[in-house]
Design a protein around this motif. Structure first.
Motif, PDB file in Angstrom:
ATOM      1  N   SER A  50      -2.029   7.449   3.298  1.00 23.94           N
ATOM      2  CA  SER A  50      -1.263   6.155   3.678  1.00 23.94           C
ATOM      3  C   SER A  50      -1.391   5.667   5.196  1.00 23.94           C
ATOM      4  N   LEU A  54       0.942  -0.975  -0.204  1.00 22.82           N
ATOM      5  CA  LEU A  54       0.117   0.376   0.019  1.00 22.82           C
ATOM      6  C   LEU A  54       1.185   1.303   0.155  1.00 22.82           C
ATOM      7  N   ILE A  55       1.845   1.521   1.245  1.00 20.93           N
ATOM      8  CA  ILE A  55       2.534   1.948   1.004  1.00 20.93           C
ATOM      9  C   ILE A  55       3.620   2.335   0.112  1.00 20.93           C
ATOM     10  N   GLY A  84      -6.545   6.742   1.811  1.00 24.78           N
ATOM     11  CA  GLY A  84      -6.113   5.640   1.367  1.00 24.78           C
ATOM     12  C   GLY A  84      -5.947   4.655   1.428  1.00 24.78           C
ATOM     13  N   ILE A 111      -6.163   4.235  -2.765  1.00 25.80           N
ATOM     14  CA  ILE A 111      -4.531   4.216  -3.397  1.00 25.80           C
ATOM     15  C   ILE A 111      -4.356   3.261  -4.498  1.00 25.80           C
ATOM     16  N   TYR A 124       1.446   4.593  -2.936  1.00 23.89           N
ATOM     17  CA  TYR A 124       1.576   5.323  -3.213  1.00 23.89           C
ATOM     18  C   TYR A 124       2.920   6.938  -3.228  1.00 23.89           C
TER      19      TYR A 124
END
Length: 310
Positions: free
Chosen positions: A202, A164-165, A302, A305, A168
């Motif tokens: 995020s 996820l991060i 978030g 994303i 982003y």
């Protein structure tokens, strides 16, 4: 002073009104279905235990009492377990977010040669693991059994949060990093001063995931720290308390015989597994309900994303 009328408001047709009414009724029904179980749990937790066995407690307690919560908090071990849960939740959230974000930044750089290989290894580890027994043996070999570090070290990096991060970060313009490098900033300074402030949505979403998981976790205590009472988490203590109260009554009929009065015994209020279960649920849920509103505004951002690509 002259006023200019932009336009007349458009009247809704009968079909639009019926559609709006259906949406309103549907949403109202969903709110009731969602809120009622929680509200009912509050009512049962504040109701006398013996009276709760009769059933029929809906929105308000029939015989109000704080006895269910007094029984839970009368033992100092519960406060120690609460401090363990709070500290592990805070530390695990902060360290997991920082380490996972730093790894995501490293593997998002185009100039990093091994980023595809390392990313593939991480993703494979998310779907394939050695199992419970090899995991326990690894923790034992590392000397983490019955140590506070067993709550922190195994959860320093989460692959799902990493994905996820990193997604982003990949959406950020490369010019930010290039400009910082021209100014002489090293990679760690770029990460802490430029990248992290830009990925706050995020980070907030991942923090919520990690915090909820750490707060609700009790199985790791059961596996790795059950032999040391000082390391028992709140969830593990509440699970033990619930099991002991349930084991003392084989049926609802003899629950009154096994119920015990808290304190000196002067109070006639009694506790039963039904009332204790409701109180435990509220104690375990309240901290997350307090934290969630502060990160809720970042949650939708978030979750989207990677949903929009330029």
């Amino acid at each position: 002073m002259a006023y200019i009328k932009i336009g007349k408001s458009k009247k809704k047709s009968v079909g639009d009104l019926i559609f709006d009414a259906l949406i309103f009724l549907t949403l109202t029904f969903l709110v009731i279905v969602t809120v009622y179980p929680f509200w009912n749990t509050i009512a049962v937790s504040l109701n006398d235990g013996l009276d709760s066995i009769k059933g029929g407690v809906k929105l308000l307690p029939r015989k109000f009492t704080w006895q269910n919560y007094k029984v839970l908090f009368v033992d100092d071990r519960l406060f120690r377990a609460f401090s363990i849960s709070v500290s592990r939740t805070v530390l695990q959230t902060v360290l997991n977010v920082f380490c996972t974000s730093m790894l995501a930044y490293s593997l998002s750089r185009k100039e990093f040669v091994l980023k595809k290989v390392l990313t593939a290894i991480l993703v494979i580890s998310m779907y394939v693991n050695a199992g419970l027994i090899p995991g326990y043996m690894l923790i034992k070999k590392l000397g983490l059994l019955n140590k506070y570090a067993v709550y922190i070290i195994p959860g320093l990096v989460d692959v799902f949060n990493f994905i996820l991060i990193r997604t982003y970060i990949n959406g950020l313009p490369d010019s930010f990093v290039e400009s910082a490098r021209i100014d002489g900033a090293n990679e760690f300074k770029i990460f802490t001063n430029i990248i992290m402030p830009l990925i706050v949505p995020s980070i907030a979403m991942v923090s919520l995931f990690v915090a909820v998981g750490a707060w609700n976790s009790w199985f790791d205590t059961y596996l790795y720290a059950s032999g040391k009472v000082n390391l028992h988490s709140l969830q593990y203590k509440l699970m033990e308390f619930l099991q002991s109260s349930q084991n003392q009554s084989s049926s609802a009929a003899d629950a009154g015989a096994m119920a015990v009065a808290a304190g000196s015994g002067a109070s006639t209020a009694m506790v039963t597994p039904i009332s204790i279960r409701a109180s435990i649920t509220m104690i375990a849920t309240l901290p997350i309900l307090v934290v969630y509103p502060f990160v809720q505004k970042y949650f939708v951002v978030g979750m989207t994303i990677g949903g929009v690509k330029e």
